[in-house]
Design a protein around this motif. Structure first.
Motif, PDB file in Angstrom:
ATOM      1  N   GLN A  63      12.828  34.358  70.993  1.00  0.00           N
ATOM      2  CA  GLN A  63      12.121  33.398  70.155  1.00  0.00           C
ATOM      3  C   GLN A  63      10.948  32.732  70.861  1.00  0.00           C
ATOM      4  O   GLN A  63      10.309  31.831  70.305  1.00  0.00           O
ATOM      5  CB  GLN A  63      13.112  32.321  69.688  1.00  0.00           C
ATOM      6  CG  GLN A  63      14.274  32.867  68.874  1.00  0.00           C
ATOM      7  CD  GLN A  63      13.822  33.518  67.581  1.00  0.00           C
ATOM      8  OE1 GLN A  63      13.298  32.869  66.695  1.00  0.00           O
ATOM      9  NE2 GLN A  63      14.014  34.839  67.498  1.00  0.00           N
ATOM     10  N   ARG A  70      23.074  41.027  57.087  1.00  0.00           N
ATOM     11  CA  ARG A  70      22.343  40.672  58.300  1.00  0.00           C
ATOM     12  C   ARG A  70      21.800  39.252  58.195  1.00  0.00           C
ATOM     13  O   ARG A  70      21.782  38.506  59.163  1.00  0.00           O
ATOM     14  CB  ARG A  70      21.204  41.679  58.538  1.00  0.00           C
ATOM     15  CG  ARG A  70      20.546  41.494  59.892  1.00  0.00           C
ATOM     16  CD  ARG A  70      19.778  42.735  60.298  1.00  0.00           C
ATOM     17  NE  ARG A  70      18.580  42.917  59.530  1.00  0.00           N
ATOM     18  CZ  ARG A  70      17.422  42.319  59.796  1.00  0.00           C
ATOM     19  NH1 ARG A  70      17.328  41.470  60.803  1.00  0.00           N
ATOM     20  NH2 ARG A  70      16.345  42.569  59.071  1.00  0.00           N
ATOM     21  N   ALA A  71      21.364  38.869  56.991  1.00  0.00           N
ATOM     22  CA  ALA A  71      20.854  37.523  56.812  1.00  0.00           C
ATOM     23  C   ALA A  71      21.953  36.483  56.992  1.00  0.00           C
ATOM     24  O   ALA A  71      21.697  35.353  57.398  1.00  0.00           O
ATOM     25  CB  ALA A  71      20.224  37.393  55.431  1.00  0.00           C
ATOM     26  N   GLY A  76      24.883  42.042  63.576  1.00  0.00           N
ATOM     27  CA  GLY A  76      24.147  40.875  63.115  1.00  0.00           C
ATOM     28  C   GLY A  76      22.981  40.599  64.026  1.00  0.00           C
ATOM     29  O   GLY A  76      22.645  41.401  64.902  1.00  0.00           O
ATOM     30  N   GLU A  77      22.363  39.451  63.828  1.00  0.00           N
ATOM     31  CA  GLU A  77      21.144  39.117  64.563  1.00  0.00           C
ATOM     32  C   GLU A  77      21.409  37.998  65.551  1.00  0.00           C
ATOM     33  O   GLU A  77      22.045  36.990  65.220  1.00  0.00           O
ATOM     34  CB  GLU A  77      20.049  38.704  63.584  1.00  0.00           C
ATOM     35  CG  GLU A  77      18.720  38.388  64.249  1.00  0.00           C
ATOM     36  CD  GLU A  77      17.599  38.167  63.240  1.00  0.00           C
ATOM     37  OE1 GLU A  77      16.547  37.639  63.649  1.00  0.00           O
ATOM     38  OE2 GLU A  77      17.775  38.526  62.062  1.00  0.00           O
ATOM     39  N   TRP A  90      20.824  43.027  66.481  1.00  0.00           N
ATOM     40  CA  TRP A  90      19.398  42.790  66.678  1.00  0.00           C
ATOM     41  C   TRP A  90      19.258  41.616  67.645  1.00  0.00           C
ATOM     42  O   TRP A  90      19.767  40.524  67.379  1.00  0.00           O
ATOM     43  CB  TRP A  90      18.720  42.476  65.346  1.00  0.00           C
ATOM     44  CG  TRP A  90      18.640  43.660  64.431  1.00  0.00           C
ATOM     45  CD1 TRP A  90      19.631  44.552  64.131  1.00  0.00           C
ATOM     46  CD2 TRP A  90      17.486  44.095  63.701  1.00  0.00           C
ATOM     47  NE1 TRP A  90      19.177  45.514  63.261  1.00  0.00           N
ATOM     48  CE2 TRP A  90      17.860  45.253  62.973  1.00  0.00           C
ATOM     49  CE3 TRP A  90      16.189  43.616  63.573  1.00  0.00           C
ATOM     50  CZ2 TRP A  90      16.975  45.943  62.155  1.00  0.00           C
ATOM     51  CZ3 TRP A  90      15.298  44.296  62.745  1.00  0.00           C
ATOM     52  CH2 TRP A  90      15.691  45.444  62.053  1.00  0.00           C
ATOM     53  N   THR A 116      24.581  36.790  59.048  1.00  0.00           N
ATOM     54  CA  THR A 116      25.217  36.831  60.370  1.00  0.00           C
ATOM     55  C   THR A 116      24.166  36.639  61.458  1.00  0.00           C
ATOM     56  O   THR A 116      23.848  37.556  62.205  1.00  0.00           O
ATOM     57  CB  THR A 116      25.972  38.152  60.568  1.00  0.00           C
ATOM     58  OG1 THR A 116      25.071  39.243  60.304  1.00  0.00           O
ATOM     59  CG2 THR A 116      27.154  38.247  59.635  1.00  0.00           C
ATOM     60  N   ILE A 117      23.620  35.450  61.514  1.00  0.00           N
ATOM     61  CA  ILE A 117      22.643  35.086  62.535  1.00  0.00           C
ATOM     62  C   ILE A 117      23.280  34.070  63.466  1.00  0.00           C
ATOM     63  O   ILE A 117      23.833  33.058  63.024  1.00  0.00           O
ATOM     64  CB  ILE A 117      21.364  34.494  61.911  1.00  0.00           C
ATOM     65  CG1 ILE A 117      20.673  35.526  61.018  1.00  0.00           C
ATOM     66  CG2 ILE A 117      20.405  34.036  63.008  1.00  0.00           C
ATOM     67  CD1 ILE A 117      19.474  34.984  60.269  1.00  0.00           C
ATOM     68  N   LYS A 130      19.304  35.415  67.853  1.00  0.00           N
ATOM     69  CA  LYS A 130      18.011  34.832  68.182  1.00  0.00           C
ATOM     70  C   LYS A 130      18.151  34.071  69.496  1.00  0.00           C
ATOM     71  O   LYS A 130      18.951  33.141  69.591  1.00  0.00           O
ATOM     72  CB  LYS A 130      17.545  33.905  67.061  1.00  0.00           C
ATOM     73  CG  LYS A 130      17.251  34.632  65.754  1.00  0.00           C
ATOM     74  CD  LYS A 130      16.668  33.688  64.707  1.00  0.00           C
ATOM     75  CE  LYS A 130      16.290  34.459  63.440  1.00  0.00           C
ATOM     76  NZ  LYS A 130      15.653  33.578  62.425  1.00  0.00           N
ATOM     77  N   HIS A 169      11.503  44.229  62.703  1.00  0.00           N
ATOM     78  CA  HIS A 169      12.222  42.993  62.395  1.00  0.00           C
ATOM     79  C   HIS A 169      11.614  42.305  61.176  1.00  0.00           C
ATOM     80  O   HIS A 169      10.409  42.232  61.057  1.00  0.00           O
ATOM     81  CB  HIS A 169      12.183  42.067  63.609  1.00  0.00           C
ATOM     82  CG  HIS A 169      12.926  40.792  63.410  1.00  0.00           C
ATOM     83  ND1 HIS A 169      12.289  39.584  63.270  1.00  0.00           N
ATOM     84  CD2 HIS A 169      14.253  40.530  63.303  1.00  0.00           C
ATOM     85  CE1 HIS A 169      13.192  38.619  63.101  1.00  0.00           C
ATOM     86  NE2 HIS A 169      14.388  39.174  63.133  1.00  0.00           N
TER      87      HIS A 169
END
Length: 346
Positions: free
Chosen positions: A78, A23-24, A53-54, A74, A26-27, A56, A346
């Motif tokens: 922001q 997950r870290a 993935g995440e 996710w 795939t942002i 933002k 989160h």
């Protein structure tokens, strides 16, 4: 020989570490510029691997529909508040062909583990002056979904929460946990057959087509069979109305099916909920109230008069404190896998 229990524990830790690392790694971003930044939610979703993935989402307003089919996505606003990051569209059942196709955001049954926070999702079809029609902001039928600090705004059919799907004899449950969120609408604005808990959420009932004399219904739950988990729980939440007074036909819900199930626990009913609390889906045509399960405990506020005086419609259930405690979010949504939704963050 290695202790099997220790070997199993090491494996579990490795899997969790791998998932966290994935997950870290795939942002992606919506808004802004540069590598990994996209102009829309859909383009960002498309850029994620099949494992999710995440995403933002920078503060701003993004117009257009999006569909999420990948698991473990996710979606994180922001901005400084949920209303600072807005996903908006104006589809309707009539113009799009179905409730699901009208949705600003469609999260399908394959999107297990969906998580959204600090974001607003809206459908402005009715607010733009069109004749009122079903117009969905969020259509969600993925299991183990969590919404935190999300604003969902529409009029009729704002939020669909459904099961993963049904056969002729049963349905596959989908569980949704909604915490600290805001949901606005006028007719059936939370609907479907999901197993869903609203924890400390705020609901706003708007005038139906601009008239305080028109009927409004918060829920239209649609449990189809007795043999699967399905039902809405309003847990320690608040129900408001706009305007705050003068509306006489506000209802907590109407039964879309004969097994419709809604439970209201320790909720502040500031809206002037009609003393009956619940109304038949189509009076004079359907007869679902006698077999629906509409239960309540600890309601307060102006709209709780029917609960306090025991004058809700004749089939309504008044729970004891012991019965009410069985609807805590982690208990109600645990399922066979022991899911703990309140621990997901989160």
């Amino acid at each position: 020989m290695q202790n099997p229990a220790l070997k199993f524990s090491a494996l579990i830790l490795t899997l969790f570490a791998s998932a966290a690392l994935l997950r870290a790694q795939t942002i992606v971003f919506v808004g802004g510029s540069g590598t990994g930044h996209y102009a829309s939610v859909q383009l960002a979703v498309n850029a994620l691997p099949s494992t999710g993935g995440e995403i933002k989402v920078e503060a701003g307003t993004y117009t257009g529909q999006a569909t999420i089919t990948k698991p473990n996505v996710w979606l994180i606003g922001q901005g400084s508040s949920a209303s600072a990051t807005v996903l908006t569209a104006d589809g309707s059942n009539t113009t799009s062909g179905s409730d699901e196709k009208s949705a600003t955001l469609d999260v399908t049954k394959t999107a297990t583990g969906f998580y959204a926070s600090n974001i607003q999702i809206q459908n402005t079809y009715t607010q733009e002056g069109h004749t009122q029609n079903q117009a969905v902001a969020l259509f969600l039928y993925a299991d183990k979904s969590v919404l935190r600090n999300v604003r969902l705004i529409g009029r009729q059919d704002t939020l669909f929460l459904g099961s993963e799907g049904c056969t002729s004899t049963t349905c596959t449950p989908a569980r949704q946990y909604i915490e600290g969120s805001y949901i606005e609408g006028d007719v059936d604005f939370v609907f479907g057959d999901g197993a869903s808990v609203f924890d400390t959420c705020t609901f706003q009932i708007d005038e139906n087509q601009g008239s305080i004399g028109n009927e409004t219904t918060l829920t239209a739950q649609n449990k189809k069979f007795t043999n699967y988990l399905s039902g809405y729980v309003l847990w320690h939440s608040t129900v408001n109305s706009n305007p705050a007074t003068g509306m006489t036909k506000d209802y907590l819900g109407r039964p879309w099916s004969a097994l419709s199930t809604v439970t209201v626990v320790d909720t502040s009913l500031q809206a002037p909920i009609n003393a009956a609390g619940w109304i038949e889906f189509t009076p004079g045509t359907t007869n679902n109230l006698p077999t629906a399960t509409y239960s309540e405990y600890g309601s307060t506020g102006p709209g709780a008069i029917g609960y306090t005086n025991h004058t809700r419609e004749s089939h309504a259930i008044y729970l004891t404190s012991t019965q009410a405690n069985s609807y805590t979010p982690d208990t109600y949504l645990a399922g066979s896998d022991g899911w703990v939704p309140t621990s997901v963050s989160h």
